[in-house]
Design an enzyme around this catalytic site. Structure first.
Site, PDB file in Angstrom:
ATOM      1  N   HIS A   1      48.713 -12.142  83.891  1.00  0.00           N
ATOM      2  CA  HIS A   1      49.204 -12.390  85.666  1.00  0.00           C
ATOM      3  C   HIS A   1      50.550 -12.452  86.309  1.00  0.00           C
ATOM      4  O   HIS A   1      50.408 -11.513  87.399  1.00  0.00           O
ATOM      5  CB  HIS A   1      49.009 -13.915  85.943  1.00  0.00           C
ATOM      6  CG  HIS A   1      48.191 -14.454  87.724  1.00  0.00           C
ATOM      7  ND1 HIS A   1      47.291 -13.987  88.069  1.00  0.00           N
ATOM      8  CD2 HIS A   1      49.600 -15.145  88.070  1.00  0.00           C
ATOM      9  CE1 HIS A   1      47.528 -15.204  89.257  1.00  0.00           C
ATOM     10  NE2 HIS A   1      49.228 -15.338  89.692  1.00  0.00           N
ATOM     11  N   GLU A   2      51.312 -13.011  85.793  1.00  0.00           N
ATOM     12  CA  GLU A   2      52.519 -12.716  86.515  1.00  0.00           C
ATOM     13  C   GLU A   2      53.343 -12.151  86.162  1.00  0.00           C
ATOM     14  O   GLU A   2      54.419 -11.508  87.022  1.00  0.00           O
ATOM     15  CB  GLU A   2      53.329 -13.746  85.206  1.00  0.00           C
ATOM     16  CG  GLU A   2      53.232 -15.915  85.217  1.00  0.00           C
ATOM     17  CD  GLU A   2      52.683 -16.162  86.886  1.00  0.00           C
ATOM     18  OE1 GLU A   2      51.798 -16.825  86.871  1.00  0.00           O
ATOM     19  OE2 GLU A   2      53.177 -15.250  88.067  1.00  0.00           O
TER      20      GLU A   2
ATOM     21  N   HIS B   1      52.660  -9.808  88.767  1.00  0.00           N
ATOM     22  CA  HIS B   1      53.366 -10.271  90.212  1.00  0.00           C
ATOM     23  C   HIS B   1      54.245  -9.354  89.338  1.00  0.00           C
ATOM     24  O   HIS B   1      55.407  -8.583  90.696  1.00  0.00           O
ATOM     25  CB  HIS B   1      54.182 -10.909  90.758  1.00  0.00           C
ATOM     26  CG  HIS B   1      52.608 -12.277  90.836  1.00  0.00           C
ATOM     27  ND1 HIS B   1      51.645 -12.421  91.615  1.00  0.00           N
ATOM     28  CD2 HIS B   1      52.416 -13.360  90.545  1.00  0.00           C
ATOM     29  CE1 HIS B   1      50.982 -12.890  92.268  1.00  0.00           C
ATOM     30  NE2 HIS B   1      51.176 -14.091  90.816  1.00  0.00           N
TER      31      HIS B   1
ATOM     32  N   HIS C   1      48.560 -11.464  94.673  1.00  0.00           N
ATOM     33  CA  HIS C   1      46.866 -12.687  94.182  1.00  0.00           C
ATOM     34  C   HIS C   1      45.831 -11.767  95.088  1.00  0.00           C
ATOM     35  O   HIS C   1      45.435 -11.203  96.073  1.00  0.00           O
ATOM     36  CB  HIS C   1      46.632 -14.299  94.730  1.00  0.00           C
ATOM     37  CG  HIS C   1      48.323 -14.807  94.084  1.00  0.00           C
ATOM     38  ND1 HIS C   1      48.294 -15.830  94.606  1.00  0.00           N
ATOM     39  CD2 HIS C   1      48.071 -14.639  92.803  1.00  0.00           C
ATOM     40  CE1 HIS C   1      49.632 -16.733  93.270  1.00  0.00           C
ATOM     41  NE2 HIS C   1      49.162 -15.519  92.211  1.00  0.00           N
TER      42      HIS C   1
END
Lengths: 79, 405
Positions: free
Chosen positions: B122-123, B126, B132
């Site tokens: 997930h990170e 980014h 998101h």
């Protein structure tokens, strides 16, 4: 049962912090408390809409529950 | 899905990452594997390639920290915020921070901790420019959702988002289309000891570099860094690329080192297989690693001096194992050593001059291979076929003659 007043206050603080962190909520120190709450309600609506919750603008149990889930520290909404 | 304001992205396909320190909650090798697999999720659906570096500034610096940790977003203790990462850019741009007050784990079932692979994936979304998603089930959904990670697949929303930023992968798939025959779960090497927290170099400007391209199979100037057999197949290495020749399939498969061993560094000096141990050793500078299929054996890298090289040897040029004699020959400059795989020691009377025993092949040697009773020595664009028994040169060919050119 009705929520004990201090618990309610605590939840409100927590929610404010959450909305500041993730929904770009900025507490405006206005003379009219109602205005403050409206602004916060708008942000609660934004958060409820993002997570597909019923959009009420109120800090209900489900909304608070969602705020307490472990999550990523990046905002969901930013200016 | 959503992106950051002004859609920041990396202006290159080759992105570097560095793990600055480790959580005490997990084995370092498990942290390495979780991070490497998280990168592989994104590289498998984009043209991006991720290379791990072990020093200096990387595009994506990964670290564990608690509370205030040098940026404006302090962590909040157990629960709540688990991690955060920055959009692509110089300096802190792209960096990913994990809250050390959480309990990190490689498992997904036990409730005792957060799965590092899932959170890292997930990170890193980014770090690549995704913000998101409000699609429940998407990796970029902001709330941690315990998920079985064994065959984890990106949600279509994640793929749509990342490909809106970088496009789809190049046609030669960066992933192996066929697995090596027998496979064990991947073990990663324990990388370097934890280093300083947040070394803050001056912000680096984004230098869009021209990404290296894989040379064509039949490029007459093609040379190799290393070559080895592996379970009946032959792997040819050049920079981060792998040409895979298999007796089971007609065409040559194009892969990257990262797609087989995500945490190994590209640009091997040498490689060889000890077939009866199902083991391949890779050499880079003064270190070596051992793998079995996709699994990297723990306890590596080790210094090459462990094999018996003198301290004066800083790297080796090529290596080849003779299955008949159980000897491995290491080539360094104009000399070579013979290593006894049974006794795990260098043989006496070495090093010897290459010219004394292998006339006509010259030095330095780039790579070496044993096949069908012959040694094949690769030097630049030429390949020298030597009859092992007679140690006599029998043919000189182009290095890429194995690619049906």
């Amino acid at each position: 049962f009705p929520v004990a007043p201090e618990k309610e206050k605590e939840d409100m603080q927590f929610a404010k912090k959450y909305l500041e962190n993730f929904y770009d909520f900025k507490e405006e120190k206005s003379l009219f408390k109602a205005k403050d709450l409206n602004h916060m309600s708008d942000k609660i609506r934004e958060m409820q809409s993002f997570f597909g919750l019923e959009v009420t603008g109120e800090l209900n149990h489900k909304t608070l529950d969602m705020m307490k889930q472990p999550r990523c520290g990046i905002p969901d909404v930013r200016s | 899905y959503s992106t950051f304001p002004h859609r920041p992205t990396w202006k290159k396909e080759d992105v570097t990452y560095r793990i600055l320190n480790y959580t005490p909650d997990m084995l370092q090798a498990d942290v390495d594997e979780a991070i490497a697999r998280a990168f592989q999720l994104w590289s498998s659906v984009t043209p991006l390639r991720f290379t791990r570096v072990y020093s200096n500034q990387a595009d994506i610096m990964i670290s564990f920290a608690a509370g205030f940790h040098g940026d404006f977003y302090s962590f909040d203790g157990p629960g709540g915020t688990l991690a955060h990462a920055y959009a692509p850019g110089g300096g802190i741009g792209g960096d990913a921070h994990f809250d050390e007050d959480e309990n990190w784990t490689k498992f997904t079932t036990n409730n005792a901790g957060y799965n590092l692979f899932l959170v890292a994936a997930h990170e890193l979304g980014h770090s690549l420019g995704l913000s998101h998603s409000n699609v429940f089930g998407a990796l970029m959904y902001p709330i941690y959702t315990p998920t079985d990670t064994r065959n984890y697949q990106l949600h279509q929303d994640d793929i749509d988002g990342i490909q809106a930023l970088y496009g789809p992968p190049k046609e030669s798939s960066a992933l192996p289309t066929k697995a090596f025959p027998p496979q064990e779960p991947t073990e990663m090497i324990p990388a370097e000891a934890p280093t300083e927290m947040f070394p803050r170099e001056e912000p680096t400007e984004m230098t869009p570099s021209k990404p290296p391209q894989r040379p064509d199979d039949c490029d007459p100037h093609l040379t190799f860094d290393a070559i080895t057999t592996l379970r009946g197949e032959t792997l040819f290495f050049k920079d981060s690329y792998v040409w895979r020749k298999s007796p089971y399939f007609a065409e040559i498969e194009h892969d990257t080192i990262f797609s087989f061993w995500p945490s190994l560094i590209a640009g091997f000096d040498a490689a060889y297989e000890v077939d009866n141990k199902d083991r391949v050793l890779f050499f880079k500078d003064d270190q070596y690693w051992a793998v079995s299929g996709y699994s990297i054996q723990s306890g590596f890298p080790k210094p090459i001096q462990n094999l018996g090289f003198p301290a004066s040897v800083g790297k080796i040029d090529a290596a080849v194992h003779d299955q008949n004699t159980r000897r491995t020959y290491f080539f360094v400059g104009n000399k070579y050593w013979s290593f006894n795989e049974n006794t795990q020691s260098m043989e006496r009377g070495y090093p010897r001059m290459i010219a004394a025993d292998f006339q006509g092949i010259g030095y330095p040697i780039d790579a070496a291979l044993q096949k069908n009773g012959y040694f094949y020595f690769f030097r630049g664009t030429n390949q020298y076929e030597v009859d092992i028994k007679k140690k006599k040169l029998s043919r000189v060919m182009k290095s890429n003659s194995w690619f049906n050119c």
